[in-house]
Design a protein around this motif. Structure first.
Motif, mmCIF file in Angstrom:
data_model
loop_
_atom_site.group_PDB
_atom_site.id
_atom_site.type_symbol
_atom_site.label_atom_id
_atom_site.label_comp_id
_atom_site.label_asym_id
_atom_site.label_seq_id
_atom_site.Cartn_x
_atom_site.Cartn_y
_atom_site.Cartn_z
ATOM 1 N N ARG A 113 1.065 -1.456 0.279
ATOM 2 C CA ARG A 113 -0.279 -0.326 -0.050
ATOM 3 C C ARG A 113 0.960 0.897 0.124
ATOM 4 N N PRO B 46 0.274 6.110 2.082
ATOM 5 C CA PRO B 46 -0.443 4.944 1.138
ATOM 6 C C PRO B 46 -0.643 5.318 -0.164
ATOM 7 N N THR C 281 -2.508 3.430 -1.632
ATOM 8 C CA THR C 281 -4.164 2.918 -1.054
ATOM 9 C C THR C 281 -4.759 3.166 0.031
#
Length: 449
Positions: free
Chosen positions: A403, A446, A448
């Motif tokens: 991530r 991140p 994500t």
């Protein structure tokens, strides 16, 4: 081969399992050149270096008898791209066309191939502490099992190939590939991109070329594999040695191909001065291009402070981070920046006036494409690799490994440099000292959520 910059101190792809969980952070709104400075500095968490592997032993182990004399060249050049191979720390990489350089003869540069028998290969590697281990190698071969070679295809279109000292002309080869980006699909086959055509190449899990997709009108004859003219003819105007370099596999199965540099439209000077490049979307189901996107570089001095030559800008890697989300790498040989881009619906500039070589002004000549009605991709800065200590120069591959983590790989050009001094009096390589390495990077936030 671009000029080398010795700088010691990224890798396309995302595993399908991870792709299924991706939810990308918000992209930039407003002007497409908006830059968001990361909140904190990214940092290197590890680096693994490829050891010395004689090129003759490597090549002959795959295809016996292909290399009689490697002139002291070691395996390198696997940093053309990188793609996760499933297990943590394992990656698929791909070489380019092999050791090559330039020597000036009577005022003109000649392209040299000191190990003309070298065959491009897919190489699976593992990061093991500070070492990069070769786990498996797959040579690229024709329908009949012969090496494709890395030699140029067409007289008059590609650079003429010469021996290591630029004294002896070599033969062209219609099968030759200058491979760059790599992705692997669920069925085990690979997709690669090539700079010569430029072309998109489908390869079996054993390295056999299944099909090569090239621009309409290329007229490549004599190849020992299927050649399909399925790409826009405007790509015939690619700058020499600047065809496709980046390749991404979207979760739905489509591919995104990046032209490394602006096309030479209407001429070479216009391409050298341009900041406008093209990305293509290719449907692996339809075997056709379904969209063409306009992408604009930042000013060269923004990407690489102190550099003033716009032609040094390149897109070397595109990486899927969502169903229609990419990381796009803008680089010079010294440094690079990664931007997040959202791909819009629709065909973009595919089939429009901007897709015509006769357009005047051309898309490449536009200093403000958006003001001329061109739907330029919006982007936001994810990380400036030039601000991260420990990242080497000439990053050509980027892979998403988590991530908030990436793997980067550099192209060491097999230790080659340009000029007659690249080899000693005995014809042995004077190595540049630049090593192939995979650099692990933790991002400040991140990708994500």
């Amino acid at each position: 081969m671009p000029k080398r910059v010795v700088r010691r101190s990224l890798a396309a792809g995302l595993p399908l399992a991870l792709l299924g969980t991706v939810c990308v952070a918000g992209t930039a709104s407003g002007a497409q050149d908006r830059h968001e400075r990361p909140e904190h500095t990214a940092r290197v968490t590890g680096s693994a270096v490829l050891g010395d592997i004689p090129l003759a032993g490597f090549s002959n182990g795959l295809l016996p008898g292909t290399v009689a004399d490697d002139r002291g060249v070691m395996l390198g050049g696997i940093g053309s791209d990188i793609y996760p191979a499933g297990r943590k720390g394992d990656f698929w990489t791909v070489t380019d066309r092999g050791p090559n350089g330039q020597i000036k003869v009577d005022g003109s540069k000649r392209r040299t191939f000191p190990v003309a028998g070298f065959d491009p290969a897919i190489v699976k590697v593992r990061v093991s502490g500070k070492r990069l281990k070769v786990l498996r190698s797959i040579p690229l071969t024709t329908r009949s099992g012969a090496p494709v070679t890395g030699l140029p295809n067409q007289r008059g279109r590609d650079e003429a190939p010469y021996s290591y000292d630029a004294g002896t002309p070599l033969a062209y080869n219609a099968n030759g590939l200058d491979t760059e980006g790599i992705v692997r699909t669920a069925d085990g086959s690979f997709w690669l991109v090539d700079e010569y055509g430029p072309s998109l190449v489908h390869v079996s899990d054993r390295g056999r070329v299944l099909a090569r997709y090239v621009p309409e009108g290329l007229g490549l004859k004599g190849a020992d594999y299927p050649v399909v003219e399925a790409l826009p003819g405007v790509l015939l105007h690619r700058k020499t040695n600047r065809g496709f370099e980046g390749l991404a596999l979207l979760p739905g199965g489509d591919l995104v191909l990046a032209v490394q540099s602006p096309l030479s439209l209407p001429d070479q000077d216009a391409g050298e001065a341009s900041r406008n490049v093209r990305l293509l979307r290719f449907s692996t189901r339809k075997r056709a291009v379904t969209a063409e996107y306009a992408y604009r570089f930042d000013a060269v001095g923004v990407v690489d402070p102190g550099e003033d030559d716009t032609s040094e800008l390149k897109v070397s890697s595109v990486v899927a981070i969502g169903r229609n989300e990419l990381l796009v790498e803008e680089r010079t040989d010294r440094t690079a920046r990664l931007h997040r881009v959202t791909l819009p619906r629709g065909a973009g500039i595919l089939g429009t006036v901007w897709d015509s070589p006769a357009a005047s002004p051309s898309y490449e000549q536009l200093t403000d494409p958006a003001a001329s009605g061109v739907p330029v991709l919006r982007k936001s800065l994810v990380v400036d690799l030039g601000r991260v200590a420990g990242v080497p120069g000439k990053i050509e591959g980027v892979a998403v490994t988590g991530r908030d983590s990436l793997a980067l790989i550099n192209d060491n050009d097999f230790g080659m440099t340009d000029g007659a001094e690249a080899f000693d009096a005995d014809g042995r390589l004077v190595d540049s000292g630049i090593e192939t390495s995979v650099t692990l990077l933790k991002l400040p936030r991140p990708l994500t959520r």
